[in-house]
Enzyme design. Structure first.
Site, short mmCIF file in Angstrom:
data_model
loop_
_atom_site.label_atom_id
_atom_site.label_comp_id
_atom_site.label_asym_id
_atom_site.label_seq_id
_atom_site.Cartn_x
_atom_site.Cartn_y
_atom_site.Cartn_z
N HIS A 1 -5.35 0.46 -2.05
CA HIS A 1 -5.75 -0.92 -1.73
C HIS A 1 -5.34 -1.76 -2.93
O HIS A 1 -6.05 -1.83 -3.92
CB HIS A 1 -7.28 -1.01 -1.52
CG HIS A 1 -7.75 -0.53 -0.18
ND1 HIS A 1 -9.09 -0.46 0.15
CD2 HIS A 1 -7.06 -0.11 0.91
CE1 HIS A 1 -9.20 -0.02 1.40
NE2 HIS A 1 -7.99 0.21 1.87
N HIS B 1 -4.55 6.66 0.31
CA HIS B 1 -3.80 5.41 0.39
C HIS B 1 -4.33 4.46 -0.68
O HIS B 1 -5.38 4.71 -1.28
CB HIS B 1 -3.82 4.79 1.78
CG HIS B 1 -5.11 4.15 2.20
ND1 HIS B 1 -6.21 4.87 2.62
CD2 HIS B 1 -5.47 2.84 2.30
CE1 HIS B 1 -7.18 4.04 2.96
NE2 HIS B 1 -6.77 2.79 2.77
N GLU C 1 0.85 -1.18 0.00
CA GLU C 1 0.00 0.00 0.00
C GLU C 1 0.89 1.24 0.00
O GLU C 1 2.00 1.22 0.53
CB GLU C 1 -0.91 0.02 1.24
CG GLU C 1 -1.88 -1.15 1.28
CD GLU C 1 -3.00 -0.97 2.30
OE1 GLU C 1 -3.15 0.13 2.86
OE2 GLU C 1 -3.72 -1.95 2.52
N ASP D 1 -9.61 0.87 8.34
CA ASP D 1 -9.61 2.30 8.02
C ASP D 1 -10.54 3.07 8.96
O ASP D 1 -10.24 4.17 9.40
CB ASP D 1 -10.06 2.52 6.57
CG ASP D 1 -9.05 2.00 5.55
OD1 ASP D 1 -7.86 1.98 5.86
OD2 ASP D 1 -9.48 1.64 4.44
#
Lengths: 94, 200
Positions: free
Chosen positions: B82, B80, B26, B93
């Site tokens: 995935h 971010h 990530e 999250d």
């Protein structure tokens, strides 16, 4: 007086103030001084043992205080203290 | 009313490029902007331990939020990736969300084409009996000691979340952290709201 930068999630406790000028000779004293003006702030930063919570970082200028002397880290009038909640997360797992 | 964030195409492309370059790990970073208009990315190293399923923004990058503010800007978003799951906030999250004023951007590489979506993650103040909720729902352990139940929009509300006492706002996660079964669980209820992304 030392400047303490308050992150957005804590500003509902500081009447919206993004930075505060408080007196103290260590980071711990400054946090307590902020809490005296705005009760509840210290509880958001410190755990039940009085240590900085795992997901909170506190900086003296550019240095995280865990790499210095923790809450005993000395501060001067020209120092800048920043309270920075960690930002983490991750993918879903099965 | 649906909230919006203007995320110019060039910034979307930068997030996608960083996500692809970081795969299978990530990636993450923050976004500088003003009044729901993104202006620049500040990429971060991912300093989490297990970076294929977790991210942790460098604290020194997050500290830039105060630099932005001193210049009249703000941290309008946090992003971010995935690499192998959808562009939707996970229970992790939700558990770790710390900046309700910022948009959470997630870039998913799960499908053939990368997808970026934006969300607000907001705490719901709610009083309920967690033990009763556990009995009435099917929850899962998403990380060691971290448990979650997801309430999708329009699905029945368990009796433990009685409408008379529980805010009618969905979808949301109920997440609780209980690393030791003998310890009192820490509980959060986090609303997931989609933010419309515009390129200009």
């Amino acid at each position: 007086m030392t400047t303490v930068y308050i992150p957005t999630p804590l500003r509902r406790l500081t009447a919206g103030a993004s930075k505060l000028e408080v007196e103290g000779s260590s980071v711990g004293e400054l946090i307590q001084a902020v809490d005296a003006q705005h009760p509840g702030v210290a509880a958001k930063i410190l755990d039940a043992d009085g240590e900085v919570k795992r997901f909170i970082n506190v900086f003296r200028n550019d240095d995280e205080i865990r790499s210095l002397e923790g809450l005993d880290t000395p501060v001067g009038e020209r120092d800048r203290i920043s309270i920075v909640p960690a930002m983490a997360g991750g993918a879903a797992t099965a | 009313m649906t909230r919006e964030l203007v995320l110019p195409y060039t910034l979307q492309r930068q997030i996608i490029d960083q996500s692809l370059a970081g795969k299978p790990e990530e990636i993450c970073g923050i976004v500088r902007g003003r009044e729901r208009q993104a202006a620049a990315l500040v990429p971060s190293r991912n300093v989490a331990e297990e970076r294929t399923i977790n991210y942790l923004v460098e604290p020194s990058v997050l500290m830039q939020q105060f630099v932005f503010e001193d210049a009249g800007d703000s941290m309008v978003a946090i992003y971010h990736s995935h690499p192998e799951s959808p562009a939707y906030p996970s229970a992790t999250d939700a558990w770790t969300a710390a900046y309700p004023e910022s948009v959470y951007l997630i870039c998913s590489l799960e499908a053939l084409q990368p997808v970026i979506r934006g969300f607000e993650l907001l705490d719901i103040e709610a009083d309920f009996d967690l033990t009763a909720l556990k009995q009435q729902t099917s929850f899962h352990e998403t990380r060691p000691g971290l448990f979650a139940w997801y309430r999708a929009t329009g699905t029945p509300l368990p009796d433990a979340l009685d409408r008379t006492r529980f805010p009618a706002r969905d979808p949301f996660y109920v997440v609780w952290f209980q690393p030791d079964p003998a310890a009192e669980p820490e509980v959060r209820v986090v609303y997931i709201g989609e933010i419309r992304l515009k390129s200009h």
